[in-house]
Design an enzyme around this catalytic site. Structure first.
Site, PDB file in Angstrom:
ATOM      1  N   THR A 146      -5.294   8.495 -45.874  1.00  0.00           N
ATOM      2  CA  THR A 146      -4.874   9.643 -46.676  1.00  0.00           C
ATOM      3  C   THR A 146      -4.044   9.203 -47.878  1.00  0.00           C
ATOM      4  OG1 THR A 146      -3.306  11.498 -46.629  1.00  0.00           O
ATOM      5  CG2 THR A 146      -3.016   9.860 -44.942  1.00  0.00           C
ATOM      6  N   ASP A 147      -4.047  10.017 -48.921  1.00  0.00           N
ATOM      7  CA  ASP A 147      -3.212   9.697 -50.087  1.00  0.00           C
ATOM      8  C   ASP A 147      -1.720   9.801 -49.756  1.00  0.00           C
ATOM      9  OD1 ASP A 147      -3.022  12.473 -49.870  1.00  0.00           O
ATOM     10  OD2 ASP A 147      -3.517  12.892 -51.969  1.00  0.00           O
ATOM     11  N   GLU A 148      -1.412  10.455 -48.611  1.00  0.00           N
ATOM     12  CA  GLU A 148       0.007  10.666 -48.276  1.00  0.00           C
ATOM     13  C   GLU A 148       0.737   9.357 -47.983  1.00  0.00           C
ATOM     14  OE1 GLU A 148       0.794  14.064 -45.784  1.00  0.00           O
ATOM     15  OE2 GLU A 148      -1.071  15.028 -46.397  1.00  0.00           O
ATOM     16  N   TYR A 171       3.893  11.607 -39.884  1.00  0.00           N
ATOM     17  CA  TYR A 171       2.423  11.561 -39.992  1.00  0.00           C
ATOM     18  C   TYR A 171       1.996  10.470 -40.977  1.00  0.00           C
ATOM     19  CZ  TYR A 171      -2.159  12.680 -41.989  1.00  0.00           C
ATOM     20  OH  TYR A 171      -3.449  12.587 -42.497  1.00  0.00           O
ATOM     21  N   LYS A 175      -0.051   6.858 -40.482  1.00  0.00           N
ATOM     22  CA  LYS A 175      -1.312   6.523 -41.172  1.00  0.00           C
ATOM     23  C   LYS A 175      -1.137   5.226 -41.986  1.00  0.00           C
ATOM     24  CE  LYS A 175      -4.667   8.666 -41.278  1.00  0.00           C
ATOM     25  NZ  LYS A 175      -5.848   8.636 -40.368  1.00  0.00           N
TER      26      LYS A 175
HETATM   27  P1  NAD Z   1      -8.219  17.277 -37.341  1.00  0.00           P
HETATM   28  O1  NAD Z   1      -6.849  17.370 -36.766  1.00  0.00           O
HETATM   29  O2  NAD Z   1      -8.973  18.507 -37.677  1.00  0.00           O
HETATM   30  O3  NAD Z   1      -9.150  16.439 -36.343  1.00  0.00           O
HETATM   31  C1  NAD Z   1      -8.697  15.307 -35.645  1.00  0.00           C
HETATM   32  C2  NAD Z   1      -9.660  15.076 -34.481  1.00  0.00           C
HETATM   33  O4  NAD Z   1      -9.221  13.892 -33.781  1.00  0.00           O
HETATM   34  C3  NAD Z   1      -9.672  16.210 -33.464  1.00  0.00           C
HETATM   35  O5  NAD Z   1     -11.008  16.533 -33.111  1.00  0.00           O
HETATM   36  C4  NAD Z   1      -8.940  15.625 -32.256  1.00  0.00           C
HETATM   37  O6  NAD Z   1      -9.398  16.139 -30.995  1.00  0.00           O
HETATM   38  C5  NAD Z   1      -9.267  14.145 -32.390  1.00  0.00           C
HETATM   39  N1  NAD Z   1      -8.275  13.289 -31.730  1.00  0.00           N
HETATM   40  C6  NAD Z   1      -6.920  13.369 -31.815  1.00  0.00           C
HETATM   41  N2  NAD Z   1      -6.349  12.417 -31.052  1.00  0.00           N
HETATM   42  C7  NAD Z   1      -7.358  11.712 -30.483  1.00  0.00           C
HETATM   43  C8  NAD Z   1      -7.417  10.595 -29.612  1.00  0.00           C
HETATM   44  N3  NAD Z   1      -6.288  10.011 -29.169  1.00  0.00           N
HETATM   45  N4  NAD Z   1      -8.617  10.122 -29.240  1.00  0.00           N
HETATM   46  C9  NAD Z   1      -9.762  10.705 -29.674  1.00  0.00           C
HETATM   47  N5  NAD Z   1      -9.774  11.781 -30.502  1.00  0.00           N
HETATM   48  C10 NAD Z   1      -8.590  12.267 -30.901  1.00  0.00           C
HETATM   49  O7  NAD Z   1      -8.072  16.327 -38.599  1.00  0.00           O
HETATM   50  P2  NAD Z   1      -8.872  16.285 -39.965  1.00  0.00           P
HETATM   51  O8  NAD Z   1      -8.198  17.144 -40.949  1.00  0.00           O
HETATM   52  O9  NAD Z   1     -10.310  16.469 -39.685  1.00  0.00           O
HETATM   53  O10 NAD Z   1      -8.599  14.778 -40.398  1.00  0.00           O
HETATM   54  C11 NAD Z   1      -9.449  13.724 -39.952  1.00  0.00           C
HETATM   55  C12 NAD Z   1      -8.940  12.406 -40.488  1.00  0.00           C
HETATM   56  O11 NAD Z   1      -8.916  12.450 -41.917  1.00  0.00           O
HETATM   57  C13 NAD Z   1      -7.535  12.051 -40.050  1.00  0.00           C
HETATM   58  O12 NAD Z   1      -7.496  10.675 -39.772  1.00  0.00           O
HETATM   59  C14 NAD Z   1      -6.668  12.385 -41.245  1.00  0.00           C
HETATM   60  O13 NAD Z   1      -5.529  11.575 -41.295  1.00  0.00           O
HETATM   61  C15 NAD Z   1      -7.614  12.102 -42.383  1.00  0.00           C
HETATM   62  N6  NAD Z   1      -7.389  12.878 -43.617  1.00  0.00           N
HETATM   63  C16 NAD Z   1      -7.293  14.242 -43.562  1.00  0.00           C
HETATM   64  C17 NAD Z   1      -7.127  14.968 -44.738  1.00  0.00           C
HETATM   65  C18 NAD Z   1      -7.050  16.473 -44.715  1.00  0.00           C
HETATM   66  O14 NAD Z   1      -6.775  17.083 -45.758  1.00  0.00           O
HETATM   67  N7  NAD Z   1      -7.301  17.143 -43.614  1.00  0.00           N
HETATM   68  C19 NAD Z   1      -7.046  14.297 -45.969  1.00  0.00           C
HETATM   69  C20 NAD Z   1      -7.148  12.894 -45.981  1.00  0.00           C
HETATM   70  C21 NAD Z   1      -7.328  12.200 -44.800  1.00  0.00           C
HETATM   71  P1  TYD Z   2      -0.858  21.165 -45.342  1.00  0.00           P
HETATM   72  O1  TYD Z   2      -2.131  21.945 -45.341  1.00  0.00           O
HETATM   73  O2  TYD Z   2      -0.040  21.136 -44.096  1.00  0.00           O
HETATM   74  O3  TYD Z   2      -1.223  19.700 -45.837  1.00  0.00           O
HETATM   75  P2  TYD Z   2      -0.239  18.454 -46.239  1.00  0.00           P
HETATM   76  O4  TYD Z   2       1.129  18.750 -45.794  1.00  0.00           O
HETATM   77  O5  TYD Z   2      -0.853  17.344 -45.442  1.00  0.00           O
HETATM   78  O6  TYD Z   2      -0.381  18.298 -47.713  1.00  0.00           O
HETATM   79  O7  TYD Z   2       0.068  21.727 -46.503  1.00  0.00           O
HETATM   80  C1  TYD Z   2      -0.373  21.747 -47.840  1.00  0.00           C
HETATM   81  C2  TYD Z   2       0.782  22.249 -48.688  1.00  0.00           C
HETATM   82  O8  TYD Z   2       1.070  23.606 -48.329  1.00  0.00           O
HETATM   83  C3  TYD Z   2       2.067  21.472 -48.420  1.00  0.00           C
HETATM   84  O9  TYD Z   2       2.781  21.335 -49.665  1.00  0.00           O
HETATM   85  C4  TYD Z   2       2.855  22.360 -47.487  1.00  0.00           C
HETATM   86  C5  TYD Z   2       2.424  23.760 -47.892  1.00  0.00           C
HETATM   87  N1  TYD Z   2       2.425  24.757 -46.810  1.00  0.00           N
HETATM   88  C6  TYD Z   2       3.115  25.964 -46.976  1.00  0.00           C
HETATM   89  O10 TYD Z   2       3.745  26.231 -48.024  1.00  0.00           O
HETATM   90  N2  TYD Z   2       3.092  26.859 -45.948  1.00  0.00           N
HETATM   91  C7  TYD Z   2       2.447  26.624 -44.771  1.00  0.00           C
HETATM   92  O11 TYD Z   2       2.496  27.469 -43.860  1.00  0.00           O
HETATM   93  C8  TYD Z   2       1.720  25.393 -44.634  1.00  0.00           C
HETATM   94  C9  TYD Z   2       0.967  25.082 -43.373  1.00  0.00           C
HETATM   95  C10 TYD Z   2       1.738  24.497 -45.684  1.00  0.00           C
END
Ligand code: NAD
Ligand code: TYD
Length: 355
Positions: A146-148, A171, A175
């Site tokens: 992630t970019d975070e 988090y 990562k």
């Molecule tokens: P999500 O929380 O929707 O899905 C995570 C999945 O991992 C779930 O299905 C969960 O059951 C599974 N999981 C959790 N712990 C596990 C374990 N110990 N063993 C096996 N499976 C397990 O997350 P997401 O938003 O789909 O993100 C997926 C990946 O992409 C993550 O690694 C996250 O860091 C990365 N990512 C997410 C975003 C975003 O905006 N959502 C952006 C950049 C990177």
């Molecule tokens: P989020 O979807 O949790 O992603 P991330 O924290 O990984 O960027 O949040 C996106 C942005 O929205 C973040 O700046 C936090 C804000 N946010 C709110 O203001 N209210 C909320 O209830 C949530 C879940 C997020």
């Protein structure tokens, strides 16, 4: 006779979550000759309903397993001749990591190490020889990061791949740690790896604890929309299907050992997004409720995507307008999906977090 393509046995971890389930479907549609082996522990965030349309696909296999379970992961590698790993499995929600960091460290860091160790065992030409850096042909481990991990930006500037990692939340620290372990396995053991660092995703099947689906869901129910702090934090949004195509591009074209940022140049302040959702659903801005800010809240993220666009030729296809329109319409016509996943546990989480 046409050329026969090599068979790929792709282990996708976390494939029943938001991005992973979109990726499983993307790959099954795009690469008809690949086998996709999905391993997911089905935590609160994993939902097999996301994949019901491919459940009977002969090229798709699901295992309910934890990536920290060495024996099970080993068995899956040995049964399926895994040659590619795409690791999505993670605890992914910043707010949860603030109240319960431990699971983030074990899943996100130790889980990654189990996958790397197993891949090393099966892929290295001579696994017993610590000096051997030779791997079987065509194998690759891709870490979805992630970019975070870069931390927060001020008003200007963008994340580039060479920046130091300065994660601020448990988090993002977990990562970043996983990224470091992946890098170390490449440097020390010669493991063929890529790391991708994507900006915030939105789209279909996102769990309603994240900003966009949470706001859509609350709006539909005319509940308060909890905006943290002043709502002027900026995220760089990318449609999930563009993230999937970028990962596919890196899998096939990424230079071994390289890190690729993924983003579509789409910065928005949180409050802009909340107002867009309200407007699209025809609801009043009176629903907006400014609440206490998240501790350690990163102010701004922005991805410089020059490397992936110029070196690998990837570009995003979704405009934010089209992506948001489709996403809001999908949530509107799939309210059953939300109701089914909002378990008792999620209701308790929501009350603890926001009341
Ligand atoms: P999500 O929380 O929707 O899905 C995570 C999945 O991992 C779930 O299905 C969960 O059951 C599974 N999981 C959790 N712990 C596990 C374990 N110990 N063993 C096996 N499976 C397990 O997350 P997401 O938003 O789909 O993100 C997926 C990946 O992409 C993550 O690694 C996250 O860091 C990365 N990512 C997410 C975003 C975003 O905006 N959502 C952006 C950049 C990177
Ligand atoms: P989020 O979807 O949790 O992603 P991330 O924290 O990984 O960027 O949040 C996106 C942005 O929205 C973040 O700046 C936090 C804000 N946010 C709110 O203001 N209210 C909320 O209830 C949530 C879940 C997020």
């Amino acid at each position: 006779m046409g050329q026969v393509k090599e068979m790929k046995n792709v282990l996708v971890t976390g494939g029943a979550g938001f991005i992973g389930s979109n990726f499983v479907k993307y790959m099954l549609n795009k690469h008809l000759e690949y086998k996709i082996i999905n391993v997911d522990a089905l935590t609160y965030a994993g939902n097999l309903e996301n994949l019901k349309e491919v459940a009977d696909n002969v090229n798709y296999i699901f295992y309910k397993a934890d990536i920290r379970d060495k024996e099970k992961i080993d068995e899956i590698f040995s049964i399926h001749g895994i040659d590619t790993v795409v690791n999505f499995a993670a605890e992914s929600h910043v707010d949860r990591s603030i109240v319960e960091p431990e699971i983030f460290l074990t899943t996100n860091i130790l889980g990654t190490q189990v996958l790397l160790d197993t891949a090393k065992k099966y892929w290295k030409v001579n696994p017993e020889d610590k000096y051997c850096k030779e791997y079987k042909l065509g194998v690759k481990y891709l870490q979805v990061s992630t970019d975070e991990v870069y931390g927060a930006l001020g008003k200007t500037g963008m994340f580039v791949e060479t920046m130091p990692l300065l994660p601020n939340s448990p988090y993002s620290a977990s990562k970043a740690s996983a990224d470091m372990i992946v890098r170390a396995y490449h440097e020390t053991f010669g493991m063929p790896v890529n790391i991708t660092r994507c900006s915030n995703n939105y789209g279909l099947y996102q769990f309603p604890e994240k900003l966009i689906p949470l706001m859509i869901n609350n709006c539909l129910k005319e509940k308060d929309l909890p905006v943290y702090g002043d709502g002027m934090q900026v995220r760089d949004w990318l449609h999930v299907s563009d993230h999937c195509s970028a990962i596919d591009t890196v899998l096939h074209k990424g230079a071994i050992g390289e890190v690729y940022n993924i983003g579509g140049n789409n910065e928005k302040a949180n409050i802009e997004i909340v107002k867009l959702i309200l407007k699209t659903l025809g609801k009043s801005e009176y629903l907006i409720k400014y609440v206490k800010d998240r501790p350690g809240h990163d102010r701004r993220y922005a991805i410089d995507n020059t490397k992936i666009t110029t070196q690998l030729g990837w570009t995003a296809v979704y405009t934010f307008e089209r992506g948001m329109k489709e996403t809001i319409e999908w949530y509107l016509s799939n309210q059953d999906w939300i109701e089914n996943i909002i378990s008792g546990e999620y209701v308790k989480y929501y009350e603890k977090m926001y009341n």
